[in-house]
Design a protein around this motif. Structure first.
Motif, PDB file in Angstrom:
ATOM      1  N   UNK A  27       1.047  -1.485  -0.171  1.00  0.00           N
ATOM      2  CA  UNK A  27      -0.526  -0.179   0.024  1.00  0.00           C
ATOM      3  C   UNK A  27       1.356   1.391  -0.056  1.00  0.00           C
ATOM      4  N   UNK A  28       0.365   2.661   0.453  1.00  0.00           N
ATOM      5  CA  UNK A  28       0.828   3.969  -0.108  1.00  0.00           C
ATOM      6  C   UNK A  28       1.207   3.912   1.389  1.00  0.00           C
ATOM      7  N   UNK A  29       2.220   4.240   1.891  1.00  0.00           N
ATOM      8  CA  UNK A  29       2.769   4.222   3.214  1.00  0.00           C
ATOM      9  C   UNK A  29       2.448   5.683   3.158  1.00  0.00           C
ATOM     10  N   UNK A  36      -7.564   9.085  10.960  1.00  0.00           N
ATOM     11  CA  UNK A  36      -7.041   9.597  11.420  1.00  0.00           C
ATOM     12  C   UNK A  36      -6.486  10.579  11.097  1.00  0.00           C
ATOM     13  N   UNK A  37      -7.211  11.128  10.574  1.00  0.00           N
ATOM     14  CA  UNK A  37      -6.288  12.156   9.629  1.00  0.00           C
ATOM     15  C   UNK A  37      -5.656  13.074   9.639  1.00  0.00           C
ATOM     16  N   UNK A  38      -4.963  12.822  11.039  1.00  0.00           N
ATOM     17  CA  UNK A  38      -3.297  13.875  10.880  1.00  0.00           C
ATOM     18  C   UNK A  38      -2.230  12.598  10.789  1.00  0.00           C
ATOM     19  N   UNK A  39      -2.543  11.488  10.192  1.00  0.00           N
ATOM     20  CA  UNK A  39      -1.198  10.258  10.780  1.00  0.00           C
ATOM     21  C   UNK A  39      -1.376   9.637   8.965  1.00  0.00           C
ATOM     22  N   UNK A  40      -0.682   9.526   8.133  1.00  0.00           N
ATOM     23  CA  UNK A  40       0.058   9.076   6.944  1.00  0.00           C
ATOM     24  C   UNK A  40      -0.211   6.780   7.726  1.00  0.00           C
ATOM     25  N   UNK A  41      -0.301   6.764   6.606  1.00  0.00           N
ATOM     26  CA  UNK A  41      -0.415   4.792   6.587  1.00  0.00           C
ATOM     27  C   UNK A  41       1.082   4.585   7.847  1.00  0.00           C
ATOM     28  N   UNK A  42       2.498   5.011   7.260  1.00  0.00           N
ATOM     29  CA  UNK A  42       2.757   4.778   7.764  1.00  0.00           C
ATOM     30  C   UNK A  42       2.917   4.556   9.276  1.00  0.00           C
ATOM     31  N   UNK A  43       3.508   6.340   9.387  1.00  0.00           N
ATOM     32  CA  UNK A  43       2.610   6.800  10.619  1.00  0.00           C
ATOM     33  C   UNK A  43       1.280   6.160  12.112  1.00  0.00           C
ATOM     34  N   UNK A  44       0.383   5.712  10.998  1.00  0.00           N
ATOM     35  CA  UNK A  44      -0.494   4.881  12.218  1.00  0.00           C
ATOM     36  C   UNK A  44       0.801   3.697  12.286  1.00  0.00           C
ATOM     37  N   UNK A 135      -7.775   0.949  10.685  1.00  0.00           N
ATOM     38  CA  UNK A 135      -7.637   1.799   9.950  1.00  0.00           C
ATOM     39  C   UNK A 135      -6.054   2.145   9.314  1.00  0.00           C
ATOM     40  N   UNK A 136      -5.968   0.863   9.520  1.00  0.00           N
ATOM     41  CA  UNK A 136      -5.140   0.489   7.856  1.00  0.00           C
ATOM     42  C   UNK A 136      -5.999  -0.268   6.989  1.00  0.00           C
ATOM     43  N   UNK A 137      -6.597  -0.846   7.437  1.00  0.00           N
ATOM     44  CA  UNK A 137      -7.754  -1.057   6.418  1.00  0.00           C
ATOM     45  C   UNK A 137      -8.473  -0.910   5.294  1.00  0.00           C
ATOM     46  N   UNK A 138      -8.934   0.348   6.215  1.00  0.00           N
ATOM     47  CA  UNK A 138      -9.238   0.950   5.922  1.00  0.00           C
ATOM     48  C   UNK A 138      -9.154   2.362   4.822  1.00  0.00           C
ATOM     49  N   UNK A 139      -7.500   2.789   5.102  1.00  0.00           N
ATOM     50  CA  UNK A 139      -6.594   3.178   4.109  1.00  0.00           C
ATOM     51  C   UNK A 139      -6.183   2.012   2.933  1.00  0.00           C
TER      52      UNK A 139
END
Length: 258
Positions: A27-29, A36-44, A135-139
């Protein structure tokens, strides 16, 4: 509701982290996490890995107070290498589960909550991963479903957190002190997975039963859990709201805790 066995929580920390690793693989990290719009997938992912290590350090050292972040050996991957992030997540989950197994569920340690035991951290880290896996699955736009036992436990723990926040004068939770209005959660795919929640003057109370309420939320148990944790909108076509939808919105707005 009876808690799951300590070993089950330890196993789930590892299993759910494996699912999170699979969800973000390829996925696009750098993508923004919608829930959690303050985070990217990597930050999550890094948040989950740091949370595991922080709890693991509390358990490992039998800490009597909170552990400062700079005292936690995070060994952060520190690069954009997805393989390094993947291995770092796996190692953190495994090390924390090992520390929890070694300690057992009844060892006294610091927690921020009502239960000052290593068993609290086993449950908390498993459920932390339940929610952030969503959160990760949704993103990453991959399917997500949760086992009935963990989905129900996630709902139950959140009710305990809300009541704890009320007892410690949390401003948002205090607004839920009420005149007896009620919410009903009704899982349509898991017998017995129902909660009747009352907003009382002294704090919320709940029971596992069917009953008439001011507002009812019906749907599959995973989806009820996601709505309750603000990962799925209550107007989603995956769930049904009956009665005073404003009361459900009121509840959700006052259980965000920042």
């Amino acid at each position: 509701m009876a808690l799951l066995a300590h070993e089950r929580y330890c196993e789930e920390i590892v299993r759910l982290t494996d699912e999170l690793r699979a969800a973000i693989r390829g996925a696009d990290l750098g993508a923004t996490v919608p829930t959690c719009p303050d985070w990217t997938l990597r930050e999550l992912a890094e948040h989950v890995g740091r949370a595991h290590r922080w709890a693991g350090e509390i358990v490992r050292t039998r800490a009597a107070g909170p552990v400062e972040d700079d005292k936690v050996p995070t060994n952060s991957p520190g690069s954009d290498d997805p393989a390094a992030l993947d291995a770092w997540l796996a190692d953190g989950a495994a090390d924390t589960a090992d520390a929890l197994r070694e300690a057992g569920p009844g060892t006294e340690v610091w927690t921020w909550a009502w239960d000052h035991s290593t068993g609290f951290w086993a449950r908390r880290m498993a459920i932390e991963t339940v929610v952030h896996l969503a959160d990760a699955a949704l993103t990453a736009k991959v399917p997500y479903t949760m086992t009935p036992e963990l989905a129900a436990d996630t709902v139950e723990e959140w009710l305990e957190i809300v009541r704890f926040a009320q007892s410690h004068d949390d401003r948002e939770a205090a607004e839920l002190l009420g005149d007896g209005r009620t919410l009903h959660l009704h899982a349509t795919d898991a017998p017995g997975a129902e909660w009747l929640i009352e907003l009382g003057a002294e704090g919320i109370t709940w029971s596992r039963e069917h009953g008439k309420a001011d507002v009812a939320l019906r749907g599959p148990l995973t989806d009820l859990m996601l709505v309750f944790n603000r990962r799925l909108a209550p107007d989603s076509d995956r769930v049904e709201v009956l009665g005073d939808a404003g009361l459900l919105d009121f509840w959700l707005a006052r259980t965000s805790f920042g």
